[in-house]
Design a protein around this motif. Sequence first.
Motif, PDB file in Angstrom:
ATOM      1  N   PRO A 129       3.097 -34.359   2.380  1.00  0.00           N
ATOM      2  CA  PRO A 129       2.114 -35.453   2.392  1.00  0.00           C
ATOM      3  C   PRO A 129       2.433 -36.567   1.403  1.00  0.00           C
ATOM      4  O   PRO A 129       2.049 -37.715   1.618  1.00  0.00           O
ATOM      5  CB  PRO A 129       0.801 -34.738   2.009  1.00  0.00           C
ATOM      6  N   MET A 130       3.169 -36.270   0.338  1.00  0.00           N
ATOM      7  CA  MET A 130       3.495 -37.287  -0.658  1.00  0.00           C
ATOM      8  C   MET A 130       4.381 -38.387  -0.082  1.00  0.00           C
ATOM      9  O   MET A 130       4.337 -39.536  -0.540  1.00  0.00           O
ATOM     10  CB  MET A 130       4.193 -36.638  -1.861  1.00  0.00           C
ATOM     11  N   ASN A 142       0.159 -28.899   2.158  1.00  0.00           N
ATOM     12  CA  ASN A 142      -0.750 -29.537   1.199  1.00  0.00           C
ATOM     13  C   ASN A 142      -0.128 -30.062  -0.082  1.00  0.00           C
ATOM     14  O   ASN A 142      -0.833 -30.641  -0.892  1.00  0.00           O
ATOM     15  CB  ASN A 142      -1.874 -28.554   0.815  1.00  0.00           C
ATOM     16  N   GLU A 143       1.169 -29.894  -0.322  1.00  0.00           N
ATOM     17  CA  GLU A 143       1.675 -30.290  -1.624  1.00  0.00           C
ATOM     18  C   GLU A 143       2.865 -31.237  -1.588  1.00  0.00           C
ATOM     19  O   GLU A 143       2.926 -32.182  -2.378  1.00  0.00           O
ATOM     20  CB  GLU A 143       2.025 -29.040  -2.446  1.00  0.00           C
ATOM     21  N   GLN A 153       7.284 -33.018  -5.257  1.00  0.00           N
ATOM     22  CA  GLN A 153       6.328 -34.063  -4.885  1.00  0.00           C
ATOM     23  C   GLN A 153       6.865 -35.440  -5.253  1.00  0.00           C
ATOM     24  O   GLN A 153       6.740 -36.395  -4.479  1.00  0.00           O
ATOM     25  CB  GLN A 153       4.990 -33.807  -5.581  1.00  0.00           C
ATOM     26  N   TYR A 199       2.072 -40.968   1.380  1.00  0.00           N
ATOM     27  CA  TYR A 199       1.422 -41.750   0.331  1.00  0.00           C
ATOM     28  C   TYR A 199       2.407 -42.723  -0.318  1.00  0.00           C
ATOM     29  O   TYR A 199       2.052 -43.871  -0.627  1.00  0.00           O
ATOM     30  CB  TYR A 199       0.830 -40.814  -0.733  1.00  0.00           C
ATOM     31  N   VAL A 225      -3.210 -37.397   7.193  1.00  0.00           N
ATOM     32  CA  VAL A 225      -2.710 -36.376   6.261  1.00  0.00           C
ATOM     33  C   VAL A 225      -3.811 -35.924   5.313  1.00  0.00           C
ATOM     34  O   VAL A 225      -3.979 -34.730   5.055  1.00  0.00           O
ATOM     35  CB  VAL A 225      -1.504 -36.929   5.475  1.00  0.00           C
ATOM     36  N   SER A 226      -4.587 -36.877   4.783  1.00  0.00           N
ATOM     37  CA  SER A 226      -5.626 -36.521   3.809  1.00  0.00           C
ATOM     38  C   SER A 226      -6.739 -35.692   4.436  1.00  0.00           C
ATOM     39  O   SER A 226      -7.331 -34.841   3.770  1.00  0.00           O
ATOM     40  CB  SER A 226      -6.210 -37.792   3.185  1.00  0.00           C
ATOM     41  N   GLY A 231      -6.650 -28.818   5.416  1.00  0.00           N
ATOM     42  CA  GLY A 231      -5.523 -27.961   5.046  1.00  0.00           C
ATOM     43  C   GLY A 231      -5.089 -27.031   6.171  1.00  0.00           C
ATOM     44  O   GLY A 231      -4.847 -25.845   5.946  1.00  0.00           O
ATOM     45  N   SER A 289      -3.833 -32.260   4.093  1.00  0.00           N
ATOM     46  CA  SER A 289      -4.006 -32.030   2.662  1.00  0.00           C
ATOM     47  C   SER A 289      -4.953 -30.871   2.383  1.00  0.00           C
ATOM     48  O   SER A 289      -5.913 -30.627   3.125  1.00  0.00           O
ATOM     49  CB  SER A 289      -4.533 -33.300   1.993  1.00  0.00           C
ATOM     50  N   ASP A 290      -4.691 -30.182   1.264  1.00  0.00           N
ATOM     51  CA  ASP A 290      -5.545 -29.061   0.872  1.00  0.00           C
ATOM     52  C   ASP A 290      -6.929 -29.540   0.469  1.00  0.00           C
ATOM     53  O   ASP A 290      -7.897 -28.779   0.501  1.00  0.00           O
ATOM     54  CB  ASP A 290      -4.898 -28.305  -0.293  1.00  0.00           C
ATOM     55  N   LYS A 291      -7.037 -30.810   0.075  1.00  0.00           N
ATOM     56  CA  LYS A 291      -8.349 -31.360  -0.245  1.00  0.00           C
ATOM     57  C   LYS A 291      -9.152 -31.675   1.009  1.00  0.00           C
ATOM     58  O   LYS A 291     -10.357 -31.918   0.932  1.00  0.00           O
ATOM     59  CB  LYS A 291      -8.187 -32.624  -1.094  1.00  0.00           C
TER      60      LYS A 291
END
Length: 460
Positions: free
Chosen positions: A50-51, A46-47, A100, A54, A404-405, A414, A409-411
């Motif tokens: 994934p960046m 989650n941190e 990140q 993006y 990923v999102s 996750g 992602s944790d949002k």
Amino acid sequence: RDNWKYPTFLVCIYGFFYTVRPLAPFYITYLTGPEKNYTERQVVINEMFPMASYGSLAAQIPVFLLTDWLRYKPVVIFQCVTIFIGISLSRWSTSVAEMQASEFLVGVATACEVAYYSYIYSMVDVNKYRRATSYVRGIQLLGYTVGSVLGQLIASFKFLSYNDTMILTLVLIASGLVASVLLPMPQWSMFFHKKTKGTNLNISGEHTEQTGKTENEDEGEETANKTEDPQELAVPQTCGNIVVHMIRDARDCFASKKLLYWSLWWVLGTCGFNQVQSFVQSLWENVQPSQNATIYNGVVEAVGGLLTGAATVYGVGYKETIFEQWEELALGGFSGLCSVILFVMTFSSNIWVHYATWIIFKCVYMALMTLAMFHIATDLTMERYALVFGANYFAAGVFQAIFVSIVVSDKGLGLGIIPQSIICSSYFLVITAIFLLRGLYVIWSTKTKKQTSVPSIKNE
């Protein structure tokens, strides 16, 4: 341009040093080990990782346009500087935020690969494209393999710590940066600085001579126009005209059903492969922790790279033997094989099964990807191929960012490594269903047309 070997040599030197990364097969082990001590959830889920998705997505459209406008070389240099800064941040990071930023820059550098692959086409003649392409792609495979073997030797015999291995990687990338600076500056590009030999293409699509005469005028005058000035002329273009031209070309390209379906597999397959690649080392770490046993990630990646090269060559040679009506069915069948491989990898507790299935999965994907590239390139100009290439990778980036999102992602959900692997396995199963159904439809429609055409011939 006559001396095509010099720019090809330099871009190959750059490609080699850019891809020799000894720590790549052990990157998860490095980040979650005592030297960095990040948690697996921080790194993969989650941190951090994934960046990269993006960053790649955010950079693709600007990079695609700037690559052509700046004529490749500046973007190649920017790619090398960006990856150097990203790896430096990773080496000396002390917080999740710095990591990140590092992963985001790695994603931006990945988006810049279009400049590396496109540069050589502006420096060599058309009859040298195939040789130059084989050199440029082959040297990257060599660099990746050498890096994996070097990393395995360092890890097995403990020649260097992981932190020192990162510094070695920076030295290698700096060598690539020197080669990128020495690259000759191209005079032409595919869109903004397009070259022409006495001909221009106006907005309405009508070909006219530089003198203003149309193509259907006197042939003698046309020949004279072409030979009067042997210098190749740059066609001035505005940004608006270029964008309109790209949109029209993209519309014309994707009007072909064959190109559309091969591009669809390219997009879906690339998204799935990149996602599996992002967590496969964590999957291996769960099966056999590096603290408890010797790991052979470097050997696996090296063998996978060599076999992938063989699969790619085989794919290129085999493409002519696949009948058109079986193409979608073959894509569905091999996608199903990828799904089965991933399910086996997910639920196996044997590290050697994991290694073997990953190599097979990678070879199948690369062979299919090569087929997709060559089928799409058929009957396309270099400009249109570059456009489709960029559009497909952008679409794959969009799909992966969405994946990923939602999943990683944790949002979003996750999810952990095992659930992610199960979802990726199911994802390839969906791809299988899409192309099997499409393949069956093509076969059925082809047979139906043949059956309906036979009576009409007899009646005649």
